[in-house]
Design an enzyme around this catalytic site. Structure first.
Site, mmCIF file in Angstrom:
data_model
loop_
_atom_site.group_PDB
_atom_site.id
_atom_site.type_symbol
_atom_site.label_atom_id
_atom_site.label_comp_id
_atom_site.label_asym_id
_atom_site.label_seq_id
_atom_site.Cartn_x
_atom_site.Cartn_y
_atom_site.Cartn_z
ATOM 1 C CB SER A 7 -1.189 0.281 1.429
ATOM 2 O OG SER A 7 -1.268 1.765 1.234
ATOM 3 C CG HIS A 32 -3.717 -1.199 -1.990
ATOM 4 N ND1 HIS A 32 -4.789 -1.978 -2.040
ATOM 5 C CD2 HIS A 32 -4.299 -1.494 -0.489
ATOM 6 C CE1 HIS A 32 -6.141 -2.140 -0.993
ATOM 7 N NE2 HIS A 32 -5.209 -1.083 0.088
ATOM 8 C CG ASP A 34 -4.919 2.887 0.634
ATOM 9 O OD1 ASP A 34 -6.054 1.532 0.591
ATOM 10 O OD2 ASP A 34 -4.070 1.725 0.826
ATOM 11 C CG MET A 36 -8.546 7.335 2.434
ATOM 12 S SD MET A 36 -7.419 7.482 4.062
ATOM 13 C CE MET A 36 -6.211 6.180 3.930
ATOM 14 C CG HIS A 65 -9.234 0.180 -0.244
ATOM 15 N ND1 HIS A 65 -8.560 -0.386 1.146
ATOM 16 C CD2 HIS A 65 -10.300 -0.635 0.337
ATOM 17 C CE1 HIS A 65 -9.340 -0.228 2.117
ATOM 18 N NE2 HIS A 65 -10.388 -0.109 1.391
ATOM 19 C CG MET A 67 -10.982 3.208 2.139
ATOM 20 S SD MET A 67 -9.272 2.783 2.783
ATOM 21 C CE MET A 67 -8.558 3.614 2.492
ATOM 22 C CG MET A 136 -11.495 -2.356 5.289
ATOM 23 S SD MET A 136 -9.421 -1.783 4.663
ATOM 24 C CE MET A 136 -8.705 -1.857 6.277
ATOM 25 C CG ASP A 174 -5.905 -2.381 3.895
ATOM 26 O OD1 ASP A 174 -5.085 -2.326 4.153
ATOM 27 O OD2 ASP A 174 -6.151 -1.589 2.549
#
Ligand code: DX5
Ligand code: ZN
Length: 217
Positions: A7, A32, A34, A36, A65, A67, A136, A174
């Site tokens: 990540s 990975h 992320d 957000m 990913h 979020m 998660m 994760d």
């Protein structure tokens, strides 16, 4: 086959391209990423322009990913930016199937994630609809947290549900994964391993080598 997905949330962004190249050369299969939005989770990270930019430095699978609230709004943008596998949160949408369909419409793989407080049973209607489930193992939003021990049972439970249906769906974990608990999460049934701080803090190649030694390659 155990897949390693470092990540980049814990990378040094002043040299992000170099660090991704290093992770790629050291043998990470996925990267990975992320995303957000400051609403679904308290933090804001990065989005499409960053993904587009780092797409130039590696051919590895971009494991995005999301979020973010109402992810369906942005699926096309993430596809256009270079995402290969797009994971969204069950808690972030009122119509998970529509999001899955939208991802598949562009020929990309879909992943479905649940937070620590959401029961594995909520996944049941979608187990055969997605290519990956993401459990998660910390509350989403920040890197560098400790794995919540209660999530281990959920990994086991989810793998059992997949096995019972004869599904070979990937099972990703994760949050708080390190060499200290890697074997435990693999034994519980995870086969896609996300790790941020335990790979990007310190020597990336050495850290990945240590992970690989435990995985057995
Ligand atoms: C947390 C993110 C993770 C994060 C993991 O919300 O989804 O991918 O980067 O970081 P570590 O491995 O440091 O817990
Ligand atoms: Zn993540």
């Amino acid at each position: 086959m155990i897949i390693l997905s470092p990540s980049i949330l814990s990378a040094d962004f002043t040299v992000l391209g170099q660090q991704i190249t290093e992770a790629d050369k050291a043998g990470a299969e996925y990267i990975h990423i992320d995303v957000m939005d400051g609403t679904f989770v308290p933090s804001i990270s990065y989005g499409m322009p960053v993904i587009k930019s780092i797409r130039k430095v590696t051919d590895k699978v971009f494991d995005v990913h999301l979020m973010i609230t109402d992810p369906i709004r942005y699926i096309k943008d993430f596809v256009d930016s270079g995402a290969d596998l797009i994971t969204f949160h069950l808690e972030a949408t009122s119509n998970p199937q529509a999001v899955i369909d939208e991802i598949h419409k562009y020929g990309k793989k879909a992943g479905l994630s649940i937070k620590p407080g959401t029961s594995a049973h909520e996944l049941i209607p979608y187990l055969d609809k997605v290519e990956m489930i993401l459990i998660m193992t910390v509350e989403p939003g920040f890197g560098g947290q400790k794995l919540i021990p209660e999530t281990m049972d959920k990994i086991r439970k989810t793998r059992q549900m997949l096995d019972e249906k004869g599904l070979s769906t990937d099972l990703e974990v994760d949050g708080g994964i390190s060499c200290d608990n890697l074997k435990e999460v693999i034994d519980a049934g995870a086969n896609v391993i996300v790790a941020g701080s335990s790979i990007f803090k310190g020597n990336i190649t050495e850290n990945i080598d240590n992970f690989k030694a435990i995985i057995g390659r």
